[in-house]
Enzyme design. Structure first.
Site, mmCIF file in Angstrom:
data_model
loop_
_atom_site.group_PDB
_atom_site.id
_atom_site.type_symbol
_atom_site.label_atom_id
_atom_site.label_comp_id
_atom_site.label_asym_id
_atom_site.label_seq_id
_atom_site.Cartn_x
_atom_site.Cartn_y
_atom_site.Cartn_z
ATOM 1 C CB CYS A 140 65.654 -56.947 -3.430
ATOM 2 S SG CYS A 140 65.677 -58.708 -3.743
ATOM 3 C CB CYS A 143 65.000 -59.704 -0.851
ATOM 4 S SG CYS A 143 66.292 -59.620 -2.067
ATOM 5 C CG ASP A 144 62.860 -56.910 1.029
ATOM 6 O OD1 ASP A 144 63.274 -57.767 1.822
ATOM 7 O OD2 ASP A 144 63.553 -55.972 0.611
#
Ligand code: NDP
Length: 327
Positions: A140, A143-144
């Site tokens: 992701c 997200c990261d």
């Protein structure tokens, strides 16, 4: 001992666009839906950056913001939205049973499955090692990606997800190397062109991942193989992103529901949300390997709620089909 068994008229499993849309319709039809969010509240869209193709948002909206709005809309009509994970089901009898977090037992008149799909990984030992360590493997980018700003990363995949994530990473990272196993993209033309035209994205066609290299704690590079020339080389990188598609989250339904060979739930009657078990309906990506869009998931969520409502009305003469959903 387990607590008292709860009885619900309509249980919705999953909190993506399918689940929340089913909840909006079920709640307005007086079915008092209870919705369990699962381990990724908001579903896959919470890992998407900009959603530009959902009607009604002419300027686009971020995935997380859209999911918060859908949740708010479902709660406005008194959907009981709960944290929790359905770990087991039993659809063998007249009463459909589910267990939450392995403990709490619920008996349901109707169930709407909106469990979606999860990111796939390559399955390499080195990939799994650094994934579990939290040391530089991710599925992701949204997200990261932030953790890798001003660093060099590698992303594997050639579909729309991979292109979207590569483009997102290119804004944060100094360099993004994209590994494409064939000599062409699977992604739509607009998405692949965007990637090709981004200066700090290097695309390596016919290239596969051999090993994720690290120092035992964090990723330091990726060893890749050109499957035409058979030459391999090391790409220095601190992050390894995997964007190679998804697997439907349907394992707990095995043995009760008809699934295809890849695990997608089969609609018992095409054009409806019905499964092979009366009173159990499916919506969203758990049954859709073709379209897999937020808008199609929302549409099938609506269908599932309407099908569940009609099922209840046919079974229980005291339950009246509401008119609110039909005007
Ligand atoms: P896809 O199934 O479309 O693509 C998966 C990609 O991963 C393919 O290019 C495939 O390669 C590659 N792949 C699979 N396994 C491996 C492996 N072991 N090693 C290397 N590469 C591998 O999945 P997506 O998640 O990209 O997209 C799913 C759906 O969602 C699509 O319909 C897509 O259009 C849609 N989508 C739309 C978006 C938008 O419109 N904003 C954004 C994201 C997704 P190969 O091509 O060789 O099979």
């Amino acid at each position: 001992m387990s607590e008292t068994i709860e009885k619900v008229k309509c249980l919705i499993i999953g909190s993506g666009p399918a689940g929340y849309t089913a909840a909006i319709y079920a709640a307005r039809a007086n079915m008092k839906p209870v919705l369990y969010q699962g381990t990724q509240p908001g579903g896959q869209l919470t890992t998407t950056n900009e959603v530009e193709n959902f009607p009604g948002y002419p300027d686009g909206i971020t995935g997380p913001a859209m999911m918060m709005e859908l949740q708010k809309q479902a709660e406005r009509f008194e959907t009981d939205v709960r944290n929790g994970w359905i770990t087991k089901v039993d659809f063998s009898g007249d009463v459909h049973k589910v267990w939450v977090n392995g403990e709490k037992e619920i008996h349901c008149d109707t169930i709407i499955i909106s469990t979606g799909a999860s990111a796939k990984y390559l399955g390499l030992e080195s990939e799994q090692k650094y994934l579990k360590l939290g040391g530089g493997v991710s599925a992701c980018a949204v997200c990261d990606g932030f953790f890798y700003r001003k660093q060099e990363v590698v992303i594997v995949g050639a579909g729309d997800s991979a292109c979207e994530e590569a483009h997102y990473l290119s804004k944060l990272c100094t360099k993004v190397t994209m590994l494409v196993r064939r000599d062409e993209f699977r992604a739509s033309k607009i998405m692949s062109e965007r990637v090709k035209n981004t200066e700090n994205i290097e695309i390596l066609f016919n290239t596969e991942t051999e090993e994720v290299i690290g120092d035992g704690q964090v990723v330091t590079g990726v060893k890749v193989l050109n499957n035409q020339t058979k030459a391999s080389h090391l790409i220095p990188a601190t992050g390894f992103f995997v964007a190679i598609g998804h697997k439907p989250n349907t394992d707990i339904f095995k043995g009760f529901l008809d699934l295809d060979e890849t695990g997608y739930i089969i609609n018992a009657k095409p054009g409806t949300s019905k499964t092979n078990i009366a009173g159990v309906f499916v919506s969203g990506d758990a049954a859709d390997h073709v379209y897999r869009q937020a808008i199609t998931a929302a549409g099938t969520g609506c269908m599932a709620a309407l099908d569940a409502e009609r099922y209840l009305a046919a079974k229980d003469s005291t339950f009246e089909v509401s008119t609110s959903n039909y005007n």
